[in-house]
Design an enzyme around this catalytic site. Structure first.
Site, short mmCIF file in Angstrom:
data_model
loop_
_atom_site.label_atom_id
_atom_site.label_comp_id
_atom_site.label_asym_id
_atom_site.label_seq_id
_atom_site.Cartn_x
_atom_site.Cartn_y
_atom_site.Cartn_z
N HIS A 1 58.23 46.36 77.59
CA HIS A 1 56.81 46.73 77.66
C HIS A 1 55.94 45.72 76.90
O HIS A 1 54.75 45.58 77.20
CB HIS A 1 56.58 48.13 77.06
CG HIS A 1 56.95 49.26 77.97
ND1 HIS A 1 56.29 49.52 79.14
CD2 HIS A 1 57.91 50.21 77.86
CE1 HIS A 1 56.82 50.60 79.71
NE2 HIS A 1 57.82 51.03 78.97
N CYS B 1 60.60 56.19 82.85
CA CYS B 1 59.55 55.61 82.00
C CYS B 1 58.33 56.52 82.10
O CYS B 1 57.96 56.93 83.21
CB CYS B 1 59.21 54.20 82.47
SG CYS B 1 57.92 53.40 81.49
N HIS C 1 64.46 48.31 77.18
CA HIS C 1 63.38 48.91 77.98
C HIS C 1 62.05 48.86 77.22
O HIS C 1 61.03 48.42 77.77
CB HIS C 1 63.76 50.35 78.32
CG HIS C 1 62.71 51.11 79.07
ND1 HIS C 1 62.89 51.58 80.35
CD2 HIS C 1 61.44 51.48 78.71
CE1 HIS C 1 61.78 52.19 80.75
NE2 HIS C 1 60.89 52.15 79.77
N GLU C 2 62.08 49.28 75.95
CA GLU C 2 60.82 49.34 75.19
C GLU C 2 60.27 47.95 74.92
O GLU C 2 59.06 47.72 75.01
CB GLU C 2 61.01 50.12 73.89
CG GLU C 2 61.38 51.58 74.05
CD GLU C 2 60.48 52.34 75.01
OE1 GLU C 2 59.27 52.03 75.09
OE2 GLU C 2 61.00 53.22 75.71
NI NI Z 1 58.88 52.78 79.54
#
Ligand code: NI
Length: 179
Positions: A147, A101, A143-144
């Site tokens: 966020h 990341c 993953h995104e």
């Molecule tokens: Ni990331």
């Protein structure tokens, strides 16, 4: 287009829940996306979420038309701007895979993710996006989107012994990887 500073783990702005985008096709939204694309390209990231540059909106970008030197083995994911995303899990299989990341520079960890997901959302013009994907593509999206709910991948790990420095874990990436 500007290359923006990427916030690093420990910055409380990475822990917020992002707000939905209300207006599509606006100069402000295009400006944000241009900055995100430029920032991701400069950092050679596989994806980037708006909160990583301090903008608390539900906007993520990922994918590229060329192989990523930070993930040379990964299959290509189509370049996508995804706004106000929703993820639905398909099936019940999870798989572990290595992630990095840009907000956690220099490190990689093995993270369990759903193998197959559906995702819905909108592009910059407000057109609907609706896909079912698996494997690395599904991993990048999970993953995104994490966020956008204030989650960084280390908080998804089950085994912290599979967490370490990229230069130690993957020495062959040296030179291709400056995170
Ligand atoms: Ni990331």
């Amino acid at each position: 287009m500007a290359v923006r500073e990427i916030l690093k783990m420990g910055d409380s702005r990475l822990l917020r829940t992002a707000e939905p985008v209300q207006s599509f096709g606006t100069p402000e939204l295009y400006g944000l996306i241009a900055d995100m694309l430029g920032t991701m390209a400069a950092a050679r990231g596989a994806g980037l979420a708006a909160p990583q540059i301090g903008v608390n909106l539900q906007v993520v970008i990922f994918g590229s038309d060329l192989p990523n030197p930070r993930y040379p083995e990964a299959p290509l994911v189509p370049r996508t701007v995804l706004i106000n995303p929703r993820i639905t899990v398909v099936g019940s299989e999870q798989e572990e895979g290595w992630e990095g990341c840009l907000s956690v520079p220099g490190l990689r960890g093995r993270v369990p993710r759903w193998q197959t997901i559906g995702y819905q959302g909108f592009d910059a013009e407000g057109r609907a996006i609706d896909r079912v994907v698996e494997g690395f593509h599904a991993r990048v999206v999970q993953h995104e989107c994490d966020h956008l709910i204030g989650r960084l991948y280390p908080t998804r790990m089950r085994d912290l012994s599979a967490f370490g420095f990229t230069e130690v874990l993957f020495p062959q990436l040296l030179g291709a990887d400056d995170d």
